[in-house]
Design an enzyme around this catalytic site. Sequence first.
Site: not given
Length: 401
Positions: A209, A279, A306-307, A324, A338, A342
């Site tokens: 990215n 992601d 993995p998150d 963020f 979010k 989370k």
Amino acid sequence: MSLAQRRILLGVSGGIAAYKSCELVRRLRDLGAHVRVVMTENATHFVTPTTFQALSGEPVRVSLWDESAEAAMGHIELARWAERVLIAPASADLMARLAHGHASDLLTTVCLATAAPVYVAPAMNQQMWAHAAVQANLATLRSRGVRILGPAAGDQACGDVGSGRMLEPHELREAMVASFGDQVLQGKKVVVSAGPTYEDIDPVRFIGNRSSGRMGFAVAQAAAYAGAQVTLVAGPVGLATPAGVAKRVDVRSAAQMHAAVVEATDGADIYIGAAAVGDYRPSAMATHKLKKQAGADLTLQLAENPDILASLSAGRDHPFLVGFAAETQNVESYARDKLQRKGLDMIAANQVGDGMGFETADNAITLYWADGSAELPRADKSVIARQLIERIASRYKAVRG
């Protein structure tokens, strides 16, 4: 920025980077600081005391045996006068003598005799910097409360390339400015992740990215300036380690960043997830370069990464979590979703695209938490980072005490 009427004692040890200290004196004085210079004997082989005297407007001290000065206990007067002691450049020899408590010259004697915070900006060959003895001395100095600024990586006067360059004068000046600010995270352990992640398709290609890492690096620096012990987990970026950061861990993939963050946050007080973590990753990496097939499309099978934030929030006794959210639309609704989904304590949301966010020197952020929000208007990322750290520290105190 201002250093009006602040008293800074600049120590200069022997090394080619001493020429940068001339500009440093000028930059400190531009902000109103009073600067006195103490040089080691070796430093005078690179820059003359006369140069520093002209730039500082003050007599320059070199010898511990200056009869006119020492008749009035000059080394004690200097030690008491200083509000900050900044040694730039700090050679490997100077660091070793400081670590072992030597008082073999005026500069080391003043460092032992002062109650002022001592800041050290190392400068040496990259191989010297990596030597186990230098790293052990560095650890000793840190354990005694000495603040280490840098070094940076890059080309060196000897022709080598690597870590060991003294920070630039403007960076050291900013460190001095920040040192007189509120140490709102004094004694806290903070982990910051920054930059992109790259997921390899084959040995040549990857999915990535556009994150430059500048925002996350600015946040890490601001946290260090606020008194925190900072660990920076960095994706693949070409940025120097920010001044004051205690430890940097370089990673490439999301899985590597996840593992590094989990390890670094063990016992940490705050985690700030400023990295743009991918992601998805290819389900399997090809062992050889994929060849183009004329007229044929290529389909990649992707697996979820993995998150990091979600895995941390699911653990017991997790740190204060700041996420963020970089969005192109519906910024508030996506950010608040979010935040809740989370289990975060705060989230910093910003619009990206059309000249905002990625690959720019400035940013604008809206902070959200369970029962409030705050706007940080568009400004240089270093300014936004300082404002962000102040808000995080305030919220941390309100929630964690």
